[in-house]
Design a protein around this motif. Sequence first.
Motif, mmCIF file in Angstrom:
data_model
loop_
_atom_site.group_PDB
_atom_site.id
_atom_site.type_symbol
_atom_site.label_atom_id
_atom_site.label_comp_id
_atom_site.label_asym_id
_atom_site.label_seq_id
_atom_site.Cartn_x
_atom_site.Cartn_y
_atom_site.Cartn_z
ATOM 1 N N PRO A 44 40.934 48.454 36.882
ATOM 2 C CA PRO A 44 40.515 48.137 38.252
ATOM 3 C C PRO A 44 39.342 47.141 38.301
ATOM 4 O O PRO A 44 39.293 46.284 39.178
ATOM 5 C CB PRO A 44 40.106 49.500 38.818
ATOM 6 N N SER A 45 38.421 47.250 37.330
ATOM 7 C CA SER A 45 37.289 46.311 37.268
ATOM 8 C C SER A 45 37.784 44.900 36.933
ATOM 9 O O SER A 45 37.312 43.911 37.496
ATOM 10 C CB SER A 45 36.286 46.790 36.207
ATOM 11 N N GLU A 47 40.816 43.740 37.544
ATOM 12 C CA GLU A 47 41.569 43.277 38.722
ATOM 13 C C GLU A 47 40.627 42.690 39.768
ATOM 14 O O GLU A 47 40.865 41.613 40.325
ATOM 15 C CB GLU A 47 42.351 44.454 39.320
ATOM 16 N N LYS A 48 39.514 43.386 39.989
ATOM 17 C CA LYS A 48 38.546 42.956 41.009
ATOM 18 C C LYS A 48 37.827 41.670 40.590
ATOM 19 O O LYS A 48 37.663 40.745 41.381
ATOM 20 C CB LYS A 48 37.532 44.086 41.223
ATOM 21 N N ASP A 49 37.422 41.603 39.315
ATOM 22 C CA ASP A 49 36.621 40.476 38.830
ATOM 23 C C ASP A 49 37.440 39.188 38.709
ATOM 24 O O ASP A 49 36.983 38.111 39.087
ATOM 25 C CB ASP A 49 35.998 40.839 37.477
ATOM 26 N N GLY A 51 40.591 38.789 40.014
ATOM 27 C CA GLY A 51 41.618 38.671 41.046
ATOM 28 C C GLY A 51 43.004 38.776 40.445
ATOM 29 O O GLY A 51 43.946 38.100 40.887
ATOM 30 N N GLU A 176 30.178 43.531 33.416
ATOM 31 C CA GLU A 176 31.211 44.430 33.941
ATOM 32 C C GLU A 176 32.144 44.945 32.833
ATOM 33 O O GLU A 176 31.700 45.666 31.954
ATOM 34 C CB GLU A 176 31.987 43.743 35.083
ATOM 35 N N TRP A 177 33.444 44.549 32.854
ATOM 36 C CA TRP A 177 34.425 45.076 31.901
ATOM 37 C C TRP A 177 34.386 44.402 30.532
ATOM 38 O O TRP A 177 34.954 44.917 29.550
ATOM 39 C CB TRP A 177 35.840 44.897 32.465
ATOM 40 N N GLN A 307 41.712 55.490 39.999
ATOM 41 C CA GLN A 307 40.644 54.536 40.315
ATOM 42 C C GLN A 307 40.905 53.708 41.573
ATOM 43 O O GLN A 307 39.973 53.429 42.322
ATOM 44 C CB GLN A 307 40.407 53.615 39.117
ATOM 45 N N ILE A 308 42.143 53.302 41.802
ATOM 46 C CA ILE A 308 42.434 52.505 43.005
ATOM 47 C C ILE A 308 42.871 53.418 44.152
ATOM 48 O O ILE A 308 42.352 53.333 45.263
ATOM 49 C CB ILE A 308 43.512 51.434 42.719
ATOM 50 N N SER A 313 35.251 56.379 40.205
ATOM 51 C CA SER A 313 34.572 55.462 39.282
ATOM 52 C C SER A 313 35.251 55.556 37.911
ATOM 53 O O SER A 313 35.907 56.554 37.601
ATOM 54 C CB SER A 313 33.104 55.860 39.134
#
Length: 509
Positions: A44-45, A47-49, A51, A176-177, A307-308, A313
Amino acid sequence: MSSHEAASEAAAASDKRRWIALAIVMTAAFMDLVDATIVNIAIPSIEKDLGASFGAIQWITAGYALAFAAGLITGGRLGDIYGRKRLFLLGTAGFTLASALCGFAANQEMLVGSRLLQGAAAAMMVPQVLSIIHVTFPAHERGKVFGMFGAIIGLGAVSGPLLGALLTQWNIAGLEWRPIFLINLPVGVAALFLGRKFITESKAPKALRLDMVGVLLVTAALLMLVYPLTRGRELDWPLWGHLMMAGSLLVFAALVAYEKYKTKKDGSPLVELSLFKVKSFAAGIAVQLTFGVVLGIFFLVWTLYMQIGLGWSPLKAGLTGVPFSISVSVAAGMSVQKLVPRFGRKVLQAGALTMIAGILLYLFEAGRYGAGIHSWQMIPPLVVMGLGMGLIVAPLTDAVLSEVPKEHAGSASGLINTTGQMGNALGLGLVSVVFFGTIDDEKLAKAPSEVGAAFTDAFQNSLGWAAGVLALIFLVMFALPAKPKQHLEGGGDDSDEAVTAEKEPVLAH
């Protein structure tokens, strides 16, 4: 007197060197195992970072498994031909470089490519680990050494998701990841320098040839099957995707025909087809493949759901998985030491039924509590599933190999590992069908508050598929021998010990 002292000193130095060599190869195996499990929790991290699309997410996990599966047999054969130490160091160097590329990936395409490279490097590194242990230690020490190796595998299975959760949660230096990959760099560099000094080189006693056509055919067949599955939903299931999947069956058929020809020509095929005439081996390969599919589907879907879907967390999701990992380790130890010698294949079948019971309990709880489910409510189904999985993964390889001729033990073990990884890659590809296929992206874009409910439904659908596949596995297990031969006859030679140890990477990935 002095010559005797010199011989004693040499023996002592050799003793110290082989234990250092053991620590090096075990560290590399641990690094690979953690890397295979650490990524899910950070998805998820990522995916967010970056896109990243859902298709890219599948490739970040499936790409590694696919490259690893496609290269395992080849990596083992290359080590036999050119030297296990040489291939181990080459694989470790490639794995370390690929980890750096993953850690510094600027976009999803670079990360997917780097993960493919990482899987290919792992396929060169991992097969050498057990071979190096086998040639470095005398027969009377191998039991103890393989026991230590099993403990490292268990530790990796538990610590991978937790380590991934902590590194992601801490957000070290705002990265982050990325630290989940960058942590491999100092470990890999140390393994390279120490490996050059302390690992002894070894090759196969008789000269072998690499079957390059076989390598190309098996890689092409796997890609043609998994790529359309992974990308199909995003591209609205185009015709070429269906044609590629159908074509993969033809390529597999071509592989079988070529391997038959290769066996007659020079006796060095990539895949030893005569093994499939052994009923228990053929059934065991089918179990390994389908079980890999179950694991590939479950672990990715489970992470996305927590997570999503539930908005947890990484650390909370990682800690939720600890009871599952502990249950797997406990049941695995009991099954090999106490249960299988007494009950044989019934233990594996009980494992399949226990996993189904855990899945059904999870299905019930996910439906009952919806997006409001708590970590502690997940513990009962996870413990039941973990116990079931432990009863299968540890004794499966022994059951599959028990009727295989000793001269083909190495080839058979490589096939088992490869098949498990193929199943894993296939399961990860199927996530687009069984999980994402039930999610309406447009609806969620308009109503983000519905994410929890949509992901819960998708999770339940995926669990239903996993239960169905496990029911099929239960039936196929009837073709396994009632009791593995070594338990009936007792004991075994050196090759038996090496073969038994081969089960560990299957558990690992």
